[in-house]
Motif scaffolding. Structure first.
Motif, mmCIF file in Angstrom:
data_model
loop_
_atom_site.group_PDB
_atom_site.id
_atom_site.type_symbol
_atom_site.label_atom_id
_atom_site.label_comp_id
_atom_site.label_asym_id
_atom_site.label_seq_id
_atom_site.Cartn_x
_atom_site.Cartn_y
_atom_site.Cartn_z
ATOM 1 N N PHE A 123 0.837 -1.201 0.000
ATOM 2 C CA PHE A 123 0.000 0.000 0.000
ATOM 3 C C PHE A 123 0.867 1.245 0.000
ATOM 4 N N TYR A 124 0.253 2.397 -0.211
ATOM 5 C CA TYR A 124 0.978 3.664 -0.157
ATOM 6 C C TYR A 124 0.004 4.800 0.139
ATOM 7 N N GLU A 125 0.556 5.907 0.580
ATOM 8 C CA GLU A 125 -0.251 7.102 0.838
ATOM 9 C C GLU A 125 -0.404 7.930 -0.431
ATOM 10 N N LYS A 126 -1.566 8.541 -0.572
ATOM 11 C CA LYS A 126 -1.760 9.525 -1.633
ATOM 12 C C LYS A 126 -2.794 10.535 -1.158
ATOM 13 N N GLU A 127 -2.932 11.623 -1.893
ATOM 14 C CA GLU A 127 -3.839 12.689 -1.484
ATOM 15 C C GLU A 127 -5.282 12.205 -1.516
ATOM 16 N N ILE A 147 -4.742 6.001 2.542
ATOM 17 C CA ILE A 147 -3.860 4.867 2.283
ATOM 18 C C ILE A 147 -4.536 4.020 1.216
ATOM 19 N N TYR A 148 -3.861 3.851 0.098
ATOM 20 C CA TYR A 148 -4.405 3.057 -1.004
ATOM 21 C C TYR A 148 -3.787 1.660 -0.975
ATOM 22 N N ILE A 149 -4.641 0.650 -0.830
ATOM 23 C CA ILE A 149 -4.175 -0.737 -0.847
ATOM 24 C C ILE A 149 -4.018 -1.169 -2.296
ATOM 25 N N GLN A 150 -2.783 -1.439 -2.666
ATOM 26 C CA GLN A 150 -2.462 -1.794 -4.042
ATOM 27 C C GLN A 150 -2.692 -3.282 -4.302
ATOM 28 N N LEU A 168 -5.180 -6.787 6.930
ATOM 29 C CA LEU A 168 -6.017 -5.597 6.825
ATOM 30 C C LEU A 168 -5.996 -4.810 8.131
ATOM 31 N N ASP A 169 -6.025 -5.519 9.249
ATOM 32 C CA ASP A 169 -5.968 -4.849 10.560
ATOM 33 C C ASP A 169 -4.655 -4.087 10.731
ATOM 34 N N LYS A 170 -3.573 -4.620 10.168
ATOM 35 C CA LYS A 170 -2.286 -3.931 10.243
ATOM 36 C C LYS A 170 -2.357 -2.596 9.514
ATOM 37 N N VAL A 171 -2.973 -2.600 8.331
ATOM 38 C CA VAL A 171 -3.108 -1.360 7.570
ATOM 39 C C VAL A 171 -4.014 -0.380 8.320
ATOM 40 N N LYS A 172 -5.086 -0.876 8.910
ATOM 41 C CA LYS A 172 -5.994 -0.015 9.684
ATOM 42 C C LYS A 172 -5.260 0.633 10.861
ATOM 43 N N ASP A 173 -4.440 -0.153 11.550
ATOM 44 C CA ASP A 173 -3.688 0.369 12.692
ATOM 45 C C ASP A 173 -2.734 1.475 12.251
ATOM 46 N N ILE A 174 -2.052 1.279 11.131
ATOM 47 C CA ILE A 174 -1.142 2.295 10.604
ATOM 48 C C ILE A 174 -1.914 3.557 10.242
ATOM 49 N N ALA A 175 -3.055 3.382 9.584
ATOM 50 C CA ALA A 175 -3.871 4.539 9.175
ATOM 51 C C ALA A 175 -4.343 5.327 10.379
ATOM 52 N N GLN A 176 -4.778 4.645 11.422
ATOM 53 C CA GLN A 176 -5.301 5.324 12.604
ATOM 54 C C GLN A 176 -4.227 6.099 13.355
ATOM 55 N N ARG A 177 -2.969 5.667 13.233
ATOM 56 C CA ARG A 177 -1.875 6.362 13.914
ATOM 57 C C ARG A 177 -1.381 7.581 13.130
ATOM 58 N N ARG A 178 -1.771 7.687 11.873
ATOM 59 C CA ARG A 178 -1.413 8.847 11.048
ATOM 60 C C ARG A 178 -2.652 9.728 10.907
ATOM 61 N N LYS A 179 -2.709 10.767 11.695
ATOM 62 C CA LYS A 179 -3.948 11.524 11.849
ATOM 63 C C LYS A 179 -4.394 12.244 10.578
ATOM 64 N N ILE A 184 -9.015 4.467 4.158
ATOM 65 C CA ILE A 184 -8.259 3.490 3.388
ATOM 66 C C ILE A 184 -9.083 3.181 2.143
ATOM 67 N N SER A 185 -8.444 3.090 0.996
ATOM 68 C CA SER A 185 -9.193 2.895 -0.241
ATOM 69 C C SER A 185 -8.590 1.779 -1.088
ATOM 70 N N LEU A 186 -9.391 1.238 -1.980
ATOM 71 C CA LEU A 186 -8.930 0.184 -2.888
ATOM 72 C C LEU A 186 -9.955 -0.034 -3.988
ATOM 73 N N HIS A 187 -9.502 -0.664 -5.076
ATOM 74 C CA HIS A 187 -10.385 -1.119 -6.137
ATOM 75 C C HIS A 187 -10.433 -2.647 -6.111
ATOM 76 N N MET A 188 -11.594 -3.199 -6.470
ATOM 77 C CA MET A 188 -11.737 -4.649 -6.561
ATOM 78 C C MET A 188 -12.625 -4.983 -7.743
ATOM 79 N N VAL A 189 -12.227 -5.965 -8.540
ATOM 80 C CA VAL A 189 -12.983 -6.324 -9.729
ATOM 81 C C VAL A 189 -14.378 -6.830 -9.340
ATOM 82 N N GLU A 190 -15.375 -6.465 -10.124
ATOM 83 C CA GLU A 190 -16.776 -6.676 -9.770
ATOM 84 C C GLU A 190 -17.150 -8.143 -9.600
#
Length: 263
Positions: A123-127, A147-150, A168-179, A184-190
């Motif tokens: 994942f990575y951060e973007k605006e 945070i965009y999950i690639q 996923l919980d790891k990414v959530k924890d990181i996101a919550q610590r960065r105010k 968190i966002s992502l795309h998934m095929v339909e």
């Protein structure tokens, strides 16, 4: 198709010996390019009684090591998980830590074996995109991010052990610590129905559908866009419908009061 579109591989429980099947639901329906396991870990696990293992002890969630064997293992697993040839540009970003990544590692050294990657998230951060958020005063004072999950994937044999949820919980924890992170966002095929269930179960909102977004195996497919909100971020569509619901309730209260006044 960009690498941003590759999302969790919620897969069928299929034998690697079968032909013309999908081992990963990220591959298009009726795909014949995903019928065999490639990673060494599958052969290892086949000879182990998984019910005897304590996965809380055996599984470690840790950062990707760009200097060790992680990249080699991930390259093979990504061929199983995703209908896209990840090129050197992607792996160079992972190696140079231009994106963030964590793996779920299964430690079988006590069984005289090795350590094996069985899941991973990149994942990575973007605006942040204004249309993904409800009204937020912080827009006027701070640069808000998402945070965009690639990519995220787990091997089939261990799906029942909630490894995908732990990643996923790891990414959530990181996101919550960065105010400054508001979602968190992502795309998934339909067509990935089990992936949709997985995200909704883990608190994501299906914000919108993007039609014909990416091409997979010679055909364009629609993608869902999911968001998980943190640090005061909110779903703009949820806010709208909550307001509508509140208005309806208010009208019913007034109607009930009016009817009561007639008696």
């Amino acid at each position: 198709m960009t690498t941003e579109a590759q999302q969790p591989t919620q897969t069928e429980q299929s034998s690697p010996q079968q032909k013309n099947i999908r081992l990963s639901e990220s591959y298009p329906p009726n795909s014949t390019n995903n019928s065999q396991y490639l990673a060494e870990v599958h052969e290892v696990i086949k000879n182990i009684d998984l019910s005897t293992l304590d996965f809380n002890e055996k599984i470690t969630i840790r950062e990707i090591n760009p200097l060790g064997k992680d990249i080699d293992q991930l390259k093979v697993l990504y061929k199983e998980w995703f209908p896209l040839n990840y090129d050197d540009t992607f792996w160079n970003k992972v190696s140079k830590q231009q994106v963030e990544g964590y793996v779920a590692e299964l430690d079988l050294t006590s069984e005289s074996l090795d350590k094996y990657i069985v899941g991973a998230v990149v994942f990575y951060e973007k605006e942040a995109n204004r249309q993904d958020l409800g009204f937020c005063l912080e827009y006027f004072f701070n640069k808000l991010q998402t945070i965009y999950i690639q990519t995220i994937g787990v091997i089939n044999e261990l799906r029942q052990y909630k490894i995908g949820t732990k990643l996923l919980d790891k990414v959530k924890d990181i996101a919550q610590r960065r105010k400054n992170i508001k979602y968190i966002s992502l795309h998934m095929v339909e067509y990935n129905q089990s992936g949709e269930t997985f995200y909704l179960k883990n608190g994501f909102y299906k914000v919108r559908t993007i039609f014909n977004l990416f091409k997979l195996e010679e055909r364009f497919y629609n993608f869902f866009y999911f968001c998980f909100y943190v640090n005061g971020g909110s779903n703009p569509h949820q806010n709208f419908w909550m307001k509508v619901l509140q208005k309806i309730r208010e009208l019913f209260r007034k109607l009930a009061a009016f009817i009561k006044s007639l008696y």
